[in-house]
Write a protein that holds these residues in place. Structure first.
Motif, PDB file in Angstrom:
ATOM      1  N   TYR A   1      12.118  -9.242   8.857  1.00  0.00           N
ATOM      2  CA  TYR A   1      12.568  -9.351   7.462  1.00  0.00           C
ATOM      3  C   TYR A   1      12.417  -8.026   6.717  1.00  0.00           C
ATOM      4  O   TYR A   1      13.033  -7.822   5.675  1.00  0.00           O
ATOM      5  N   SER A   2      11.568  -7.149   7.235  1.00  0.00           N
ATOM      6  CA  SER A   2      11.303  -5.876   6.564  1.00  0.00           C
ATOM      7  C   SER A   2      12.415  -4.874   6.844  1.00  0.00           C
ATOM      8  O   SER A   2      12.585  -4.417   7.973  1.00  0.00           O
ATOM      9  N   GLU A   3      13.151  -4.522   5.816  1.00  0.00           N
ATOM     10  CA  GLU A   3      14.210  -3.525   5.970  1.00  0.00           C
ATOM     11  C   GLU A   3      13.631  -2.178   6.350  1.00  0.00           C
ATOM     12  O   GLU A   3      14.203  -1.447   7.169  1.00  0.00           O
ATOM     13  N   TYR A   4      12.486  -1.848   5.776  1.00  0.00           N
ATOM     14  CA  TYR A   4      11.863  -0.556   6.088  1.00  0.00           C
ATOM     15  C   TYR A   4      11.505  -0.474   7.568  1.00  0.00           C
ATOM     16  O   TYR A   4      11.867   0.491   8.254  1.00  0.00           O
TER      17      TYR A   4
ATOM     18  N   MET B   1       0.830  -1.205   0.000  1.00  0.00           N
ATOM     19  CA  MET B   1       0.000   0.000   0.000  1.00  0.00           C
ATOM     20  C   MET B   1       0.865   1.255   0.000  1.00  0.00           C
ATOM     21  O   MET B   1       0.607   2.220  -0.729  1.00  0.00           O
ATOM     22  N   MET B   2       1.898   1.228   0.848  1.00  0.00           N
ATOM     23  CA  MET B   2       2.797   2.381   0.941  1.00  0.00           C
ATOM     24  C   MET B   2       3.500   2.636  -0.386  1.00  0.00           C
ATOM     25  O   MET B   2       3.622   3.787  -0.836  1.00  0.00           O
ATOM     26  N   ASN B   3       3.963   1.557  -1.024  1.00  0.00           N
ATOM     27  CA  ASN B   3       4.665   1.702  -2.301  1.00  0.00           C
ATOM     28  C   ASN B   3       3.756   2.233  -3.405  1.00  0.00           C
ATOM     29  O   ASN B   3       4.234   2.788  -4.399  1.00  0.00           O
ATOM     30  N   GLU B   4       2.440   2.058  -3.197  1.00  0.00           N
ATOM     31  CA  GLU B   4       1.468   2.571  -4.167  1.00  0.00           C
ATOM     32  C   GLU B   4       0.992   3.966  -3.796  1.00  0.00           C
ATOM     33  O   GLU B   4       0.051   4.483  -4.396  1.00  0.00           O
ATOM     34  N   GLY B   5       1.652   4.560  -2.790  1.00  0.00           N
ATOM     35  CA  GLY B   5       1.369   5.953  -2.451  1.00  0.00           C
ATOM     36  C   GLY B   5       0.337   6.178  -1.372  1.00  0.00           C
ATOM     37  O   GLY B   5      -0.137   7.303  -1.192  1.00  0.00           O
TER      38      GLY B   5
ATOM     39  N   LYS C   1       1.199   4.405   5.467  1.00  0.00           N
ATOM     40  CA  LYS C   1       2.541   4.770   5.954  1.00  0.00           C
ATOM     41  C   LYS C   1       2.470   5.344   7.370  1.00  0.00           C
ATOM     42  O   LYS C   1       3.298   5.012   8.229  1.00  0.00           O
ATOM     43  N   LEU C   2       1.481   6.177   7.619  1.00  0.00           N
ATOM     44  CA  LEU C   2       1.328   6.767   8.953  1.00  0.00           C
ATOM     45  C   LEU C   2       1.115   5.684  10.005  1.00  0.00           C
ATOM     46  O   LEU C   2       1.752   5.697  11.069  1.00  0.00           O
ATOM     47  N   ILE C   3       0.244   4.730   9.727  1.00  0.00           N
ATOM     48  CA  ILE C   3      -0.051   3.669  10.688  1.00  0.00           C
ATOM     49  C   ILE C   3       1.172   2.784  10.907  1.00  0.00           C
ATOM     50  O   ILE C   3       1.522   2.432  12.043  1.00  0.00           O
ATOM     51  N   TYR C   4       1.854   2.423   9.820  1.00  0.00           N
ATOM     52  CA  TYR C   4       3.029   1.547   9.910  1.00  0.00           C
ATOM     53  C   TYR C   4       4.153   2.229  10.681  1.00  0.00           C
ATOM     54  O   TYR C   4       4.806   1.627  11.535  1.00  0.00           O
ATOM     55  N   ASP C   5       4.365   3.511  10.393  1.00  0.00           N
ATOM     56  CA  ASP C   5       5.386   4.265  11.116  1.00  0.00           C
ATOM     57  C   ASP C   5       5.032   4.396  12.597  1.00  0.00           C
ATOM     58  O   ASP C   5       5.913   4.371  13.462  1.00  0.00           O
ATOM     59  N   ALA C   6       3.729   4.538  12.884  1.00  0.00           N
ATOM     60  CA  ALA C   6       3.289   4.624  14.284  1.00  0.00           C
ATOM     61  C   ALA C   6       3.583   3.324  15.021  1.00  0.00           C
ATOM     62  O   ALA C   6       4.010   3.331  16.184  1.00  0.00           O
ATOM     63  N   MET C   7       3.384   2.176  14.356  1.00  0.00           N
ATOM     64  CA  MET C   7       3.692   0.892  14.986  1.00  0.00           C
ATOM     65  C   MET C   7       5.183   0.801  15.292  1.00  0.00           C
ATOM     66  O   MET C   7       5.584   0.350  16.374  1.00  0.00           O
ATOM     67  N   ALA C   8       6.011   1.259  14.354  1.00  0.00           N
ATOM     68  CA  ALA C   8       7.464   1.210  14.547  1.00  0.00           C
ATOM     69  C   ALA C   8       7.911   2.108  15.691  1.00  0.00           C
ATOM     70  O   ALA C   8       8.754   1.709  16.519  1.00  0.00           O
ATOM     71  N   ILE C   9       7.375   3.306  15.755  1.00  0.00           N
ATOM     72  CA  ILE C   9       7.830   4.234  16.799  1.00  0.00           C
ATOM     73  C   ILE C   9       7.342   3.786  18.169  1.00  0.00           C
ATOM     74  O   ILE C   9       8.007   4.023  19.195  1.00  0.00           O
ATOM     75  N   ASN C  10       6.204   3.080  18.212  1.00  0.00           N
ATOM     76  CA  ASN C  10       5.755   2.523  19.484  1.00  0.00           C
ATOM     77  C   ASN C  10       6.679   1.415  19.966  1.00  0.00           C
ATOM     78  O   ASN C  10       6.929   1.268  21.169  1.00  0.00           O
TER      79      ASN C  10
END
Length: 356
Positions: free
Chosen positions: A305-308, A260-264, A269-278
């Motif tokens: 496995y996710s580099e991002y 989804m993120m790669n498709e813009g 992206k906001l939700i995924y980044d929020a999971m990472a920062i948590n």
């Protein structure tokens, strides 16, 4: 030669492996979509569904059940237990079916193992169960006398990752000072110190995950519970299997989110980044518990496995200690080796007694 069947039911998959002594002959991971899992009200209702899949795989692989020596399964949410092996007995199966500490797919491990092992006349074991509780007493205390924090988390994988680190660095596990993060359908952040899992930040008070809501603002959550009209069981299912990425994005697969993120998709992206920062915030919390006396931070589990995703976590925590990534899980090998130690008399399996 010992021939072992290894079972590992997780929230988004059922993993099966077959070992002859230390030699892994095959490992298979069956993925379960959020739609499949949503058909079942309770985890125990998935018993037949998952057991049939396991038997189908064994038949396809040509495994003769009558030649098995033992079955070793991931331990479920029992009352607090010790680290290491437990013999699966009637009390354990009753506990997991009727009165588990919480609902989780790992509760099915011992139940399915016992149903296959008993007709074959062989033992079934669990190893490093989810509820291994070695937490420091001071870290169990909360602001209510009626509630304390519990040692529930991905002990099998995080302990295996910590022991791998110890081996690679020529150290004893008991001498390591680590924060180990499991990144899977659920997420847990562990402090492994002095040979113990000294603390676990899990989905009760930690980051949200692909399926789980994680820690929630208590006043808002209390109001929501009272106003929703849901039963406690329905609410528990919502926060345990319909929260996190499922709630926000309709999927429990991080690969879907990255697509989804790669498709813009900026919301994804906001939700995924929020999971990472948590996740990063909880790593910092564990580091503060020991005044920063940490030698390494380990990221493991499927999402590792996710580099991002790992880069998003890493950039916020590498000031604490070096970040090491062990993608995937060593759970199947850890279960097999634990079972072998019991069968060879190197370790004694504990006996579980049920708690009404």
């Amino acid at each position: 030669m010992e021939k072992l069947l290894i079972l590992n039911p997780g929230s988004t998959s059922t993993k099966i492996a077959y070992y002859e002594d230390e030699d892994q002959k095959f490992v298979e991971s069956i993925s379960h979509s959020a739609e499949e899992i949503a058909k079942y009200d309770l985890i125990v209702d998935q018993y037949e569904f998952r057991k049939e899949m396991i038997l189908d795989v064994l038949k396809e692989k040509g495994v003769d059940l009558n030649e098995l020596t033992a079955i070793v399964a991931r331990g479920g949410l029992l009352p607090p237990i010790k680290a290491g092996a437990y013999l699966v007995n009637d009390d354990m199966v009753w506990q997991l079916r009727n009165n588990p500490t919480m609902e989780h797919a790992s509760n099915l491990g011992a139940v399915i193992a016992e149903s296959i092992a008993t007709p074959l006349g062989i033992p079934a074991y669990i190893y490093d169960g989810v509820t291994v509780d070695e937490m420091w007493p001071i870290l169990k205390i909360t602001g209510l006398t009626e509630i304390e924090r519990r040692g529930i988390g991905h002990n099998l994988n995080t302990r295996a990752a910590a022991m791998k680190y110890a081996r690679e660095n020529g150290k004893a596990y008991k001498d390591c000072k680590l924060i180990v993060v499991h990144l899977g359908g659920g997420i847990s952040v562990t402090l492994q110190y002095g040979g113990k899992v000294a603390d676990i930040i899990n989905d009760e008070d930690g980051p949200f995950a692909p399926e789980r809501s994680g820690g929630l603002p208590i006043q808002s959550y209390t109001s929501f519970c009272m106003e929703s009209g849901m039963t406690s069981q329905e609410m528990l299912k919502k926060v345990k299997s319909r929260g996190g990425l499922v709630a926000h994005l309709g999927t429990n697969d991080s690969r879907d989110v990255e697509k989804m993120m790669n498709e813009g998709d900026e919301h994804a992206k906001l939700i995924y980044d929020a999971m990472a920062i948590n996740v990063a915030r909880c790593v910092g919390e564990e580091a503060c518990t020991v005044a920063g006396d940490i030698e390494a931070i380990i990221l493991t589990g499927g999402i590792a496995y996710s580099e991002y995703f790992t880069n998003e976590v890493k950039k916020n925590v590498e000031w604490i200690a070096p970040v090491i990534i062990y993608p995937g899980e060593n759970e199947m090998e850890s279960l097999a080796l634990g079972g072998l130690r019991v069968l060879r008399g190197e370790e004694e399996a504990s006996i579980f007694e049920r708690v009404e």
